[in-house]
Design an enzyme around this catalytic site. Structure first.
Site: not given
Ligand code: ATP
Ligand code: MG
Length: 185
Positions: A45, A131
Site C-alpha cells: 500500500h 513510496h
Molecule cells: P511492522 O510495523 O510490523 O513492520 P507496518 O509498518 O506495515 O508493519 P504499521 O507500523 O502499523 O505496520 O504501519 C502502518 C503504515 O504506516 C505503514 O505503511 C508504515 O510504514 C506507516 N507508518 C508506521 N509508523 C509510521 C510513522 N511513525 N510515520 C509515518 N508512517 C508510519
C-alpha cells in the site's frame, strides 16, 4: 496494542491488477527474493498519513474530516523505479516510487494531512515521500547492485479512492483492516 486504541493510517490501496503486475515484476527483477523482511504483496500500500494509536472519538473525528475533505479528482499513477531509505548503500527500507502521478499523490497527502489536523491530530513534520514499501531491512544492507538490476516497473494504476485502515501488529507481521474508503472527485 493498548485497550480502546486503534492504530490507524490512511493509504492508497493497490488495485488487484497493479498488485499482481508489481509482484510479477519484482519477482522477475529479484528472483532470489528481496533482502530483509519483505512485505507480502497482499499488504502492499502507499501510506498518505500515519495517525498512530487513536481513541474511538479520534477515529470518529477523522472519519468525519475525511468525509468533508476535498480529495481532488481521480488520477493515474505509474509505479516506477525502486529506491531505498535512507540511502542505497545503507538501506533500511526498499521501496517503489511513483513516476507519473507523484505530484497528485503529494496533493492527496496534503488534503489528508489537512483533514487529520482538522480532526485534532498534530502536524506531520516529516516531508511526504510517496513510496510503496517492498521490504524492511535490519540490519541495513547495501542494495546498490539490486537497485541497478531493477528497471522501472512501469505499472500504471488508477487512484480513485483512499482508505482509512486499522493496523494489527502481530508476530507474523502486520495485518490491515479496511475501516472506510473515501472516493476522489
Ligand atoms: P511492522 O510495523 O510490523 O513492520 P507496518 O509498518 O506495515 O508493519 P504499521 O507500523 O502499523 O505496520 O504501519 C502502518 C503504515 O504506516 C505503514 O505503511 C508504515 O510504514 C506507516 N507508518 C508506521 N509508523 C509510521 C510513522 N511513525 N510515520 C509515518 N508512517 C508510519
Ligand atoms: Mg511499522
Amino acid at each position: 496494542m493498548v485497550a480502546g486504541l486503534s492504530r490507524l493510517f490512511v493509504a492508497v490501496q493497490l488495485t488487484t491488477e497493479a498488485r499482481h503486475a508489481l509482484a510479477d515484476r519484482v519477482l522477475a527483477a529479484a528472483p532470489g527474493g528481496l533482502p530483509g523482511r519483505p512485505v507480502p504483496p497482499p499488504n502492499w500500500h502507499l501510506t498518505l498519513r500515519f495517525l498512530g494509536d487513536v481513541e474511538a472519538v479520534g477515529q470518529d473525528r477523522v472519519l468525519a474530516a475525511l468525509d468533508q475533505a476535498d480529495l481532488g479528482a481521480p488520477f493515474t499513477v505509474t509505479w516506477g523505479a525502486p529506491g531505498a531509505f535512507p540511502r542505497p548503500r545503507r538501506a533500511a527500507v526498499l521501496w517503489v516510487g511513483a513516476d507519473r502521478g507523484a505530484d497528485h499523490l503529494e496533493s492527496l497527502a496534503a488534503a489528508t494531512e489537512e483533514a487529520a489536523v482538522s480532526a485534532g491530530f498534530p502536524d506531520e513534520d516529516r516531508p511526504f515521500r510517496p513510496h510503496l514499501t517492498l521490504s524492511r531491512i535490519r540490519p541495513e544492507e547495501d542494495v546498490t547492485s539490486l537497485l541497478a538490476a531493477m528497471p522501472p516497473l512501469g505499472v500504471v494504476m488508477p487512484v480513485d479512492r483512499i482508505v482509512l485502515y486499522r493496523s494489527h501488529l502481530g508476530r507474523g507481521g502486520a495485518s490491515y483492516q479496511e475501516i472506510e474508503e473515501f472516493p476522489l472527485g
